[in-house]
Design a protein around this motif. Structure first.
Motif, PDB file in Angstrom:
ATOM      1  N   GLN A 158      23.318  -3.256 -21.577  1.00  0.00           N
ATOM      2  CA  GLN A 158      22.387  -3.976 -20.716  1.00  0.00           C
ATOM      3  C   GLN A 158      23.166  -4.728 -19.647  1.00  0.00           C
ATOM      4  O   GLN A 158      24.117  -5.438 -19.957  1.00  0.00           O
ATOM      5  N   ASP A 171      16.934  -1.419 -22.338  1.00  0.00           N
ATOM      6  CA  ASP A 171      15.730  -2.251 -22.298  1.00  0.00           C
ATOM      7  C   ASP A 171      15.659  -3.080 -23.583  1.00  0.00           C
ATOM      8  O   ASP A 171      14.725  -2.963 -24.375  1.00  0.00           O
ATOM      9  N   GLN A 176      15.688  -6.294 -26.243  1.00  0.00           N
ATOM     10  CA  GLN A 176      15.093  -7.605 -26.500  1.00  0.00           C
ATOM     11  C   GLN A 176      15.678  -8.157 -27.793  1.00  0.00           C
ATOM     12  O   GLN A 176      15.806  -7.421 -28.779  1.00  0.00           O
ATOM     13  N   GLN A 177      15.988  -9.447 -27.823  1.00  0.00           N
ATOM     14  CA  GLN A 177      16.537 -10.085 -29.032  1.00  0.00           C
ATOM     15  C   GLN A 177      15.411 -10.419 -29.999  1.00  0.00           C
ATOM     16  O   GLN A 177      14.387 -10.962 -29.605  1.00  0.00           O
TER      17      GLN A 177
END
Length: 183
Positions: A54, A131, A133-134
Motif C-alpha cells: 500500500q 486496498d 484496511q486495519q
C-alpha cells in the motif's frame, strides 16, 4: 524416456511419522532402469504467501523460527491444516488477517510454486493484497511474539540485497512478482 515405462514406480509405502502439521512417509521405488531405491516424502498442507502493498510500502512479519534458532523478517504466510476444504484465497485472506490484522479489498492470485519438490508435496499459492484496511491481528498460539511492520519498498529491496531477509519463500515470491511486472 523413450518407452512407455514410468520413470519411477512406487512398490510400497510406510508412514514414518505424523502430527497435525506434517506427515513423513518412506516409499520403496523401482526406477525405469529396474534399479530399486527409496524416497522420503514430507507431506504438508499447501499454504499462502501474501504480498500486502500500500502506498509504496509492504507489510512484513518477524517471528522466531525454532528450527534455525532466530527471528527473521518474511512475507505473511501460512496454511490451514485444520481446515483443508478452504480455498487458497480464503487461506490467504485468513493468514493476512491473523498475522498483520489487515483485510484486503483486492486479493489477486499471482501464481503457485512448489517449495521443495525434491522432498515435499507442499505448494505455495501467492497473492497480491491491496486496498488494505486495519482490523486487528488474530495470532495463533504458534505465532506468539510475531511482529508486523510496514517497510518502504526501497528498504525492503535493500533488506533483500543485503541478505537480511533469509526466507526462501519471500525471495521466490518477490522474483515471481518482479518477472510478472507486479512490483
Amino acid at each position: 524416456m523413450t518407452d512407455d515405462r514410468p520413470e519411477i514406480t512406487c512398490t510400497a509405502s510406510r508412514l514414518v511419522y505424523e502430527n497435525r502439521w506434517i506427515k513423513l512417509r518412506e516409499d520403496a521405488i523401482i526406477r525405469a532402469d529396474g534399479s530399486p531405491g527409496i524416497y522420503s516424502v514430507v507431506e504438508r498442507a499447501d499454504f499462502a504467501a501474501i504480498v500486502a502493498i500500500q502506498d509504496g510500502h509492504i507489510y512484513l512479519v518477524e517471528q522466531f523460527r525454532y528450527p534455525v534458532g532466530g527471528r527473521y523478517w518474511e512475507l505473511p504466510q501460512g496454511a490451514w491444516e485444520d481446515d483443508p476444504s478452504k480455498s487458497p484465497e480464503e487461506v490467504a485472506r485468513g493468514e493476512l488477517r491473523e498475522e498483520t490484522g489487515l483485510i484486503a479489498g483486492q486479493m489477486q492470485f499471482v501464481g503457485s510454486m512448489f517449495i521443495a519438490y525434491g522432498l515435499c508435496t507442499q505448494r505455495c499459492n501467492v497473492f497480491l493484497a491491496t486496498d488494505l484496511q486495519q482490523a486487528g491481528q488474530q495470532l495463533d498460539a504458534e505465532e506468539a511474539g510475531l511482529v508486523c511492520r510496514l517497510f518502504a519498498l526501497e528498504e525492503f529491496e535493500r533488506m533483500l540485497r543485503e541478505g537480511v531477509i533469509q526466507d526462501g519463500t519471500t525471495l521466490a515470491v518477490v522474483g515471481m512478482l518482479k518477472v510478472k511486472g507486479l512490483i
